[in-house]
Design a protein around this motif. Structure first.
Motif, PDB file in Angstrom:
ATOM      1  N   TYR A 224       0.831  -1.203   0.000  1.00  0.00           N
ATOM      2  CA  TYR A 224       0.000   0.000   0.000  1.00  0.00           C
ATOM      3  C   TYR A 224       0.866   1.253   0.000  1.00  0.00           C
ATOM      4  N   LEU A 225       1.940   1.224   0.772  1.00  0.00           N
ATOM      5  CA  LEU A 225       2.809   2.391   0.839  1.00  0.00           C
ATOM      6  C   LEU A 225       3.551   2.606  -0.475  1.00  0.00           C
ATOM      7  N   LEU A 226       3.975   1.513  -1.129  1.00  0.00           N
ATOM      8  CA  LEU A 226       4.631   1.653  -2.436  1.00  0.00           C
ATOM      9  C   LEU A 226       3.671   2.278  -3.453  1.00  0.00           C
ATOM     10  N   ARG A 227       2.442   1.824  -3.443  1.00  0.00           N
ATOM     11  CA  ARG A 227       1.466   2.373  -4.394  1.00  0.00           C
ATOM     12  C   ARG A 227       1.063   3.800  -4.015  1.00  0.00           C
ATOM     13  N   ALA A 228       1.067   4.096  -2.720  1.00  0.00           N
ATOM     14  CA  ALA A 228       0.836   5.480  -2.285  1.00  0.00           C
ATOM     15  C   ALA A 228       1.967   6.383  -2.770  1.00  0.00           C
ATOM     16  N   ALA A 229       3.203   5.879  -2.724  1.00  0.00           N
ATOM     17  CA  ALA A 229       4.343   6.649  -3.215  1.00  0.00           C
ATOM     18  C   ALA A 229       4.213   6.909  -4.717  1.00  0.00           C
ATOM     19  N   ARG A 230       3.770   5.900  -5.438  1.00  0.00           N
ATOM     20  CA  ARG A 230       3.564   6.103  -6.879  1.00  0.00           C
ATOM     21  C   ARG A 230       2.491   7.167  -7.126  1.00  0.00           C
ATOM     22  N   GLY A 332      -1.751  11.853  17.894  1.00  0.00           N
ATOM     23  CA  GLY A 332      -0.460  12.016  17.227  1.00  0.00           C
ATOM     24  C   GLY A 332      -0.443  11.577  15.781  1.00  0.00           C
ATOM     25  N   ALA A 333      -1.610  11.232  15.216  1.00  0.00           N
ATOM     26  CA  ALA A 333      -1.629  10.675  13.861  1.00  0.00           C
ATOM     27  C   ALA A 333      -2.822  11.172  13.064  1.00  0.00           C
ATOM     28  N   VAL A 334      -2.676  11.068  11.736  1.00  0.00           N
ATOM     29  CA  VAL A 334      -3.781  11.217  10.793  1.00  0.00           C
ATOM     30  C   VAL A 334      -4.220   9.810  10.412  1.00  0.00           C
ATOM     31  N   TYR A 335      -5.528   9.550  10.460  1.00  0.00           N
ATOM     32  CA  TYR A 335      -6.049   8.208  10.215  1.00  0.00           C
ATOM     33  C   TYR A 335      -6.789   8.135   8.890  1.00  0.00           C
ATOM     34  N   VAL A 336      -6.416   7.149   8.093  1.00  0.00           N
ATOM     35  CA  VAL A 336      -7.100   6.859   6.841  1.00  0.00           C
ATOM     36  C   VAL A 336      -8.003   5.661   7.118  1.00  0.00           C
ATOM     37  N   MET A 337      -9.295   5.849   7.022  1.00  0.00           N
ATOM     38  CA  MET A 337     -10.247   4.838   7.476  1.00  0.00           C
ATOM     39  C   MET A 337     -10.700   3.897   6.360  1.00  0.00           C
ATOM     40  N   GLU A 338      -9.900   3.782   5.326  1.00  0.00           N
ATOM     41  CA  GLU A 338     -10.189   2.872   4.214  1.00  0.00           C
ATOM     42  C   GLU A 338      -8.859   2.344   3.694  1.00  0.00           C
ATOM     43  N   ASN A 339      -8.804   1.072   3.359  1.00  0.00           N
ATOM     44  CA  ASN A 339      -7.573   0.483   2.835  1.00  0.00           C
ATOM     45  C   ASN A 339      -7.376   0.921   1.383  1.00  0.00           C
ATOM     46  N   SER A 340      -6.874   2.145   1.214  1.00  0.00           N
ATOM     47  CA  SER A 340      -6.715   2.732  -0.118  1.00  0.00           C
ATOM     48  C   SER A 340      -5.335   3.370  -0.218  1.00  0.00           C
TER      49      SER A 340
END
Length: 395
Positions: A224-230, A332-340
């Protein structure tokens, strides 16, 4: 009291939680021995480190399939049992401390409890049935065998400790445990050099650095992080963001191939397993820490070490909103509530572009760790749990 700690999935001192527990028990006056696998650069079969006796055994490669799963745990059980008998012959032990996963180590503890009167502590790092389901994507005969192993371990244990309240609630229900046999011993960074100077060369000339630290397995969501980086680099056109992903695991090679397939070689560094010194430099340098463990029944119960390490270094976090992840990081965080991956990437960019918010999140996370989740509180619970075993030292 003589204590034998068994851990199968990581060696010490690489496994920070187990090593901190071992050191805390040593500091409390106990004689501590640890049995663990030979892996991740820790291959010496036997050594004494900081006053703690360590035995390491051979293990097959980390499981990536059902066949690998069986081979890994069969070799682990044989190695742990052999080393346990060595420790017994050398001086014996009063308590055997089982760290999961897997929940099969009760097979090693069983003869010592039945014939030696040894007390058993079950240290639940992960809910193994949920972990198994997340890893292999289904329930079947093996899943129910895993549930049976968990039940056997809970039945054998005199005391159970867990990494967080949600894990404890699950095992208390499954094992029908009374309150005086069950304790929360949270993981918290204790031995990291947070004063290490940052290293701006890790930015590769770019303004921002996004970091990840942790295991790279098929349940950790690093893809997910690799695709987020893209998404950040290609779709959003941001050439000012560099990524540093520190850690190894069974999926590291496949993730390297995915990085190259996505054309991110210049923007994304994956050095594999790094030294403690490099890790601390990386954590000091990053602008945002990423936790990409997807939301599912397994991860909802997990306290992620990476999240606590970002907080120790006062770094703001972007993460998928797992239940325990939200409890740990708090404000202390930002939360993304969907696996996207795209939404993860957008959240990272939004935070990078908002420096005041980064500072506020970093301060809130660091304060929460030092005030509410510090290791000293966990040590108190660990020592209390040991006192409830009823084990008596022979001298």
């Amino acid at each position: 009291m003589r204590v034998l700690i068994l851990v199968e999935n990581l060696p010490v001192p690489f496994d920070r939680r187990v090593w901190q527990e071992a050191c805390a028990l040593r500091d409390a006056g106990h004689e501590v021995t640890v049995i663990c696998p030979q892996m991740r650069g820790h291959t010496q079969a036997e050594e004494v480190l900081e006053g703690i006796q360590i035995y390491r055994h051979w293990i097959s490669s980390e499981a990536g399939s059902l066949r690998g799963f069986i081979a890994e745990y069969a070799s682990a059980l044989w190695g742990e049992l052999t080393c346990a008998f060595k420790a017994w012959r050398k001086g014996g032990f009063d308590v055997i401390h089982l760290c999961n996963p897997p929940d099969l180590l009760f097979l090693v503890a069983l003869p010592f409890k039945l014939f030696g009167g040894v007390k058993v502590i079950f240290d639940v790092h992960d809910l193994w049935p949920e972990m198994f389901e997340a890893k292999f994507g289904k329930r079947g005969l093996m899943y129910w065998a895993v549930r049976l192993a968990e039940r056997c371990t809970l039945a054998l244990a005199d005391v159970v400790i867990a990494t967080n309240q949600s894990v404890l609630a699950a095992v208390k229900k499954r094992g029908r445990l009374s309150d005086d046999r069950a304790f929360v011993v949270r993981t918290a960074p204790n031995r990291m050099n947070t004063a290490t100077p940052p290293d701006d060369s890790l930015r590769s000339g770019r303004k921002y650095l996004v970091g990840y630290v942790g295991v790279m397995g098929n349940a950790d969501g690093v893809d997910y992080l690799l695709r987020a980086a893209r998404h950040i680099v290609r779709t959003r056109g941001r050439e000012d963001v560099q990524f540093l992903l520190m850690g190894a695991g069974p999926e590291h090679a496949a993730l390297l191939a995915l990085r190259d397939e996505l054309g991110l070689q210049e923007h994304l560094s994956m050095p594999g397993r790094v030294s403690d010194e490099f890790l601390c430099r990386g954590l000091r340098t990053i602008d945002v820490g990423a936790a990409c463990d997807p939301i599912n029944a397994y991860n909802d119960h997990c306290t992620m070490n990476k999240v606590l390490e970002y907080m120790a270094f006062a770094k703001p976090i972007v993460m998928f909103g797992t239940v325990e992840g939200r409890f740990s990081a708090g404000d202390g965080a930002v939360y993304v509530m969907e696996n996207s991956a795209e939404k993860l990437g957008d959240a990272i960019l939004d935070l990078l572009d908002d420096e005041p918010r980064r500072r506020a999140l970093a301060g809130a996370g660091h304060e929460r760790l030092t005030r509410d989740l510090n290791w000293a509180r966990s040590v108190e619970q660990l020592v209390l749990a040991y006192g409830k075993t009823g084990a008596k030292a022979p001298f």
